[in-house]
Design an enzyme around this catalytic site. Structure first.
Site, PDB file in Angstrom:
ATOM      1  N   GLY A  90     -13.274   6.575   1.125  1.00  0.00           N
ATOM      2  CA  GLY A  90     -13.668   7.671   0.444  1.00  0.00           C
ATOM      3  C   GLY A  90     -14.807   7.433  -0.525  1.00  0.00           C
ATOM      4  N   LYS A 113     -25.536   8.941  -5.813  1.00  0.00           N
ATOM      5  CA  LYS A 113     -24.991   7.672  -5.572  1.00  0.00           C
ATOM      6  C   LYS A 113     -24.722   6.664  -7.057  1.00  0.00           C
ATOM      7  CE  LYS A 113     -25.034   3.887  -1.944  1.00  0.00           C
ATOM      8  NZ  LYS A 113     -25.962   3.487  -0.872  1.00  0.00           N
ATOM      9  N   ASP A 252     -17.223   3.600   8.883  1.00  0.00           N
ATOM     10  CA  ASP A 252     -17.306   4.717   7.696  1.00  0.00           C
ATOM     11  C   ASP A 252     -18.721   4.645   7.568  1.00  0.00           C
ATOM     12  OD1 ASP A 252     -16.549   1.781   6.725  1.00  0.00           O
ATOM     13  OD2 ASP A 252     -17.604   2.660   4.758  1.00  0.00           O
TER      14      ASP A 252
END
Length: 487
Positions: A90, A113, A252
């Site tokens: 996540g 970010k 991911d």
């Protein structure tokens, strides 16, 4: 839709998905944000208001201190195979502020970010350091200039705070723009932690967002699988053609949209060697340059496994359907890659001997540790005295075969040269140049080195003004170059 000044509006259609897919989060307050890099060209292309975003008030919105109208900040949930091991993941330091519609009608995510802790932080501080954020800005813009699908950086903003890693570093935020942040790992999360209805809703959302709903017949989820296979085969072939090594091809970090994402331990190959690895954490070379195509199909197999309940009610039949779709990856990749290599060598048409011609050159380059980018640049320019490889008997024999092959096509020398120029860059984000630019900014607050380099990276196929500074082959380092995740 994006409007002027204070009327900037966002939405978040991702929140229409079941709430297992995300966690509502608020970015941590940034007391002293300072805009250190702003992507004017990207902002203009998207139809954003430059004057507002460059203002003191605009920066408050960019860092999430103030929320734009319609913004629903979230951290996205996903899982993934990291170096082959499955784990729940996540957004541990990223927060999606929302989505907007660009000037040309495309939907994009705007994400922070380094925005602080989230539900998925797993003990981390959720922050980011200035150096790695500048690195992502430089290399993502370099990839865009090279015409490789990529997420892009709108801005890097210094937070005025320190982050603690192995040492104390200056903190920063990256404002990232992407077609979406849906990953292979998002589907793995749905398959492993949700039910079939959750998986179906994610697949339907992805189809509606990224693929034309009216362009397929039959099983829409098989269509989704085939499109993602094609996107990844095309993307990875483009990486290989410029010598780009992603460094952390975990599931991911592979987007469904086919954009390159996550510029942590990535780098560009200098001397040609399929075993090249830069990532400090890739101890066994899983994501080495030569392994990237194989890892591509490995990751896609994990994606196909996630889709099995949607492909057919009978699991055995679903597996057969998935395997048949995956079996086409190799053909697609080879077609994209060898067509790209033909273009790099000035070949307009396909001949049976081409693959041997291409592979023979690469074998010679490997033998002589020839610089990948410079070899093709000098072949394009006809500068056959520039590198030692060109003086070898192996190369001279290969060169005769290449010239004979060029003579078989009905194209002029000028046409051949133009094709080669449009496929062989004169400048790439060379590792040592990237490092020097970042050091100047971080250590001396000198952004002129980065900005000058970014200008050159905008037009890497411009042969009218080749920069000797940026096309120079680096000296062989005393120890292997290493890159880090920056987390």
């Amino acid at each position: 839709m994006i409007q002027d000044n204070k009327n900037l509006k966002l939405e978040n259609t991702y929140c229409e998905l079941p709430n297992i897919f995300y966690s509502k989060e608020i970015p941590e307050k940034i007391l002293n944000p300072k805009l250190v890099e702003f992507n004017k060209e990207l902002a203009e292309d998207l139809g954003l208001d430059l004057k507002f975003l460059n203002s003191d008030e605009g920066i408050q919105y960019l860092v999430g201190n103030k929320l734009l109208e319609g913004s629903t900040p979230i951290a996205q949930a996903y899982a993934g195979h990291q170096f082959g091991h499955f784990t729940m993941l996540g957004d541990g330091r990223a927060i999606l502020l929302g989505e907007f519609i660009s000037r040309n009608g495309q939907r994009f995510d705007i994400q922070l970010k380094g925005a602080g802790k989230t539900k998925y932080s797993r003990g981390g501080d959720g922050k980011a350091a200035l150096g790695p954020m500048l690195r992502e800005y430089i290399i993502s813009e370099g990839m865009y200039g090279l015409k490789i699908p990529t997420t892009r950086s709108l801005a890097v903003i210094s937070t005025g705070e320190n982050v603690i890693r192995e040492e104390i570093l200056e903190g920063a935020l990256l404002v990232r723009i992407a077609k979406s942040h849906i990953r292979v790992g998002t589907f793995q999360f749905a398959r492993n932690f949700g039910d079939v209805e959750d998986l179906k809703k994610l697949a339907d959302y992805t189809l509606n967002r990224h693929f034309k709903k009216d362009s397929y017949e039959g099983n829409s989820y098989l269509y989704l699988l085939k499109e993602v296979i094609n996107n990844q085969a095309k993307l990875i072939s483009k990486w290989q053609l410029v010598g780009f090594i992603h460094g952390v091809m975990n599931t991911d970090n592979m987007t469904i949209s086919g954009e390159t994402i996550d510029y942590g331990p990535c780098a560009f190959m200098d001397s040609y060697d399929i075993n090249t690895v830069f990532s400090s954490i890739d101890i066994n070379g899983r994501y080495a340059y030569g392994n990237q195509p194989k890892i591509g199909v490995w990751n896609l197999t994990r994606f196909a496994e996630s889709l099995l309940p949607l492909l057919d009610d009978d699991i055995d039949n679903a597996i057969k359907i998935a395997e048949e779709a995956l079996s086409n990856y190799g053909k697609l990749y080879n077609e994209y890659y060898f067509n790209g290599m033909r273009a790099k060598l000035g070949l307009f048409n396909k001949e049976e001997e081409d693959e041997n011609l291409i592979l023979s050159l690469l074998t010679i380059m490997n033998k002589f540790k020839a610089d990948y980018t410079s070899t093709f640049l000098n072949l394009t320019l006809g500068n056959l005295e520039e590198m030692s490889i060109f003086k070898s008997d192996d190369f001279k024999k290969w060169y005769e075969s290449w010239q004979a092959r060029l003579a078989k096509q009905n194209k002029s020398r000028d046409e051949i040269k133009k094709l080669m120029q449009s496929n062989n860059p004169t400048v790439i984000p060379r590792n040592y140049i990237v490092e020097n630019a970042i050091k100047a900014a971080v250590n001396n607050n000198d952004y002129s080195v980065i900005n000058k380099f970014l200008e050159a990276l905008k037009n890497p196929y411009d042969y009218s003004n080749i920069s000797e500074e940026y096309s120079k082959i680096p000296e062989v380092p005393s120890c292997p170059y290493k890159t880090y995740c920056g987390t």
